[in-house]
Write a protein that holds these residues in place. Structure first.
Motif, PDB file in Angstrom:
ATOM      1  N   TYR A  19     -35.547  29.009 -64.642  1.00 20.82           N
ATOM      2  CA  TYR A  19     -36.855  29.523 -64.235  1.00 20.82           C
ATOM      3  C   TYR A  19     -36.880  31.045 -64.121  1.00 20.82           C
ATOM      4  N   LEU A  20     -36.149  31.700 -65.007  1.00 23.46           N
ATOM      5  CA  LEU A  20     -36.144  33.155 -65.073  1.00 23.46           C
ATOM      6  C   LEU A  20     -36.686  33.610 -66.428  1.00 23.46           C
ATOM      7  N   ASP A  21     -36.898  34.913 -66.565  1.00 21.34           N
ATOM      8  CA  ASP A  21     -37.263  35.509 -67.845  1.00 21.34           C
ATOM      9  C   ASP A  21     -36.031  36.201 -68.410  1.00 21.34           C
ATOM     10  N   GLN A  72     -38.365  32.344 -71.385  1.00 21.04           N
ATOM     11  CA  GLN A  72     -39.275  33.094 -70.517  1.00 21.04           C
ATOM     12  C   GLN A  72     -39.956  32.110 -69.569  1.00 21.04           C
ATOM     13  N   HIS A 125     -40.091  31.877 -66.256  1.00 25.47           N
ATOM     14  CA  HIS A 125     -40.851  32.355 -65.100  1.00 25.47           C
ATOM     15  C   HIS A 125     -42.283  32.705 -65.522  1.00 25.47           C
ATOM     16  N   SER A 126     -42.415  33.440 -66.605  1.00 20.98           N
ATOM     17  CA  SER A 126     -43.747  33.786 -67.101  1.00 20.98           C
ATOM     18  C   SER A 126     -44.499  32.557 -67.593  1.00 20.98           C
ATOM     19  N   GLY A 130     -35.849  27.432 -58.463  1.00 18.84           N
ATOM     20  CA  GLY A 130     -37.069  27.928 -59.086  1.00 18.84           C
ATOM     21  C   GLY A 130     -38.236  27.969 -58.118  1.00 18.84           C
ATOM     22  N   LEU A 133     -37.930  30.875 -55.893  1.00 19.51           N
ATOM     23  CA  LEU A 133     -38.189  32.105 -56.631  1.00 19.51           C
ATOM     24  C   LEU A 133     -39.681  32.355 -56.807  1.00 19.51           C
ATOM     25  N   PHE A 134     -40.415  31.335 -57.217  1.00 18.87           N
ATOM     26  CA  PHE A 134     -41.840  31.528 -57.457  1.00 18.87           C
ATOM     27  C   PHE A 134     -42.568  31.896 -56.173  1.00 18.87           C
ATOM     28  N   ARG A 158     -41.191  35.581 -54.977  1.00 23.57           N
ATOM     29  CA  ARG A 158     -41.450  36.684 -55.915  1.00 23.57           C
ATOM     30  C   ARG A 158     -42.940  36.958 -56.120  1.00 23.57           C
ATOM     31  N   ASN A 159     -43.781  35.955 -55.953  1.00 20.08           N
ATOM     32  CA  ASN A 159     -45.173  36.075 -56.390  1.00 20.08           C
ATOM     33  C   ASN A 159     -46.203  36.047 -55.272  1.00 20.08           C
ATOM     34  N   TYR A 179     -33.522  37.169 -58.820  1.00 21.30           N
ATOM     35  CA  TYR A 179     -33.573  35.717 -58.979  1.00 21.30           C
ATOM     36  C   TYR A 179     -32.670  34.999 -57.974  1.00 21.30           C
TER      37      TYR A 179
END
Length: 296
Positions: free
Chosen positions: A111-113, A124, A126-127, A159, A162-163, A166-167, A210
């Motif tokens: 789940y990273l870019d 990609q 995450h995106s 993941g 992270l989401f 991070r967001n 991450y």
């Protein structure tokens, strides 16, 4: 973007749709499963917007694993939320060795870019989750991606953290809540994470963005809803020769942060890493998100 319906299954009053589409972000065909609860079909068009709970799966998995084994549909229909099960990585890629390892490459997107070639053209994730999964609402307009939460298992638990971390910011809440089953909490410290980050990311300076234990120390989001985690004590990835999950490091990392006292870490005696474990506590997790989404 068009999502092609591969099959439609009636269950618990709603319908599970197995979909595929061409992704412009991962440059590949992606599978995604969506559960639409009975409220999606039975309520007047003008009165209903259905909140969304995204479920992220772990290493080796596809959208089918949780759809078939997690036991989430009855709870989703009870509270009136949709479930979205993305894939764990792009598949069938023209990259040599992409299927050689179960913990790196296909089915192990983390789940990273990615920033390192050749992975960066495709991996990609995450995106992809942030930008393309919400496009489901164009085809299924009652889905409300402005009200969404996220959960996951193992790599997917990483993941989910992270989401959320991070967001969500001081001015914007992307995810209303987060929960995890046996997440990889400190990937920079364990073999799984070191292998993935070393393979996908071009520079070691990118790793910390991450790693939940690093992100939570700097988290400034306006949303500080409790983080719910269940971890089985007989989980071989936790209690075996190598602790790949490291929940204790996340517990330590929250001390003195905005999340001090808001990490609901449950060590449950005797449970392993399997979907028997996930199904046992699925109701608690869906309720956690239903409350955050205003459905309870």
């Amino acid at each position: 973007m068009t999502f092609t319906v591969k099959s439609e299954i009636y269950t618990f009053g709603g319908r599970l749709l197995k979909l595929s589409h061409q992704s412009l972000i991962t440059n590949s065909f992606m599978d995604v499963n969506v559960y639409l609860p009975s409220q999606y079909f039975n309520s007047p068009e003008s009165l209903v917007k259905i909140p969304v709970l995204i479920y992220l799966s772990g290493l080796t998995c596809t959208p089918q694993n949780a759809s078939e084994k997690a036991g989430l549909f009855g709870y989703a229909d009870k509270y009136g939320l949709a479930l979205v099960f993305p894939d764990t990585s792009p598949k069938n890629l023209p990259i040599a060795g992409s299927k050689d390892s179960w913990d790196f490459g296909e089915s192990a997107g983390f789940y990273l870019d990615a920033t390192k070639e050749p992975w960066s053209k495709y991996f990609q994730m995450h995106s992809y989750i942030l930008k393309e999964i919400p496009l489901l609402a164009k085809q299924y307009p009652k889905l409300d991606f402005t009200k969404k939460s996220i959960m996951g298992h193992s790599m997917g638990g990483l993941g989910a953290l992270l989401f959320f971390l991070r967001n969500n910011s001081e001015s914007h809440t992307e995810f209303q809540s987060v929960s995890c089953f046996a997440p990889i909490c400190a990937p920079m410290s364990v073999p799984w994470g070191k292998k993935a980050f070393g393979g996908y990311l071009a520079d070691e300076s990118e790793w910390a963005q991450y790693d939940p234990t690093q992100l939570i120390k700097k988290y400034q989001g306006i949303n500080t809803s409790d983080i719910l985690i269940h971890q089985g004590t007989k989980d071989g990835f936790y209690s075996g020769d190598i602790n790949q999950l490291q929940p204790e490091k996340l517990v330590e990392a929250v001390k003195g942060t905005r999340y001090d006292g808001k990490l609901n870490m449950n060590l449950v005696e005797g449970y392993d890493h399997s979907y028997y474990f996930i199904a046992s506590f699925a109701g608690e997790h869906v309720l956690h998100h239903a409350k955050a989404l205003g459905l309870v």
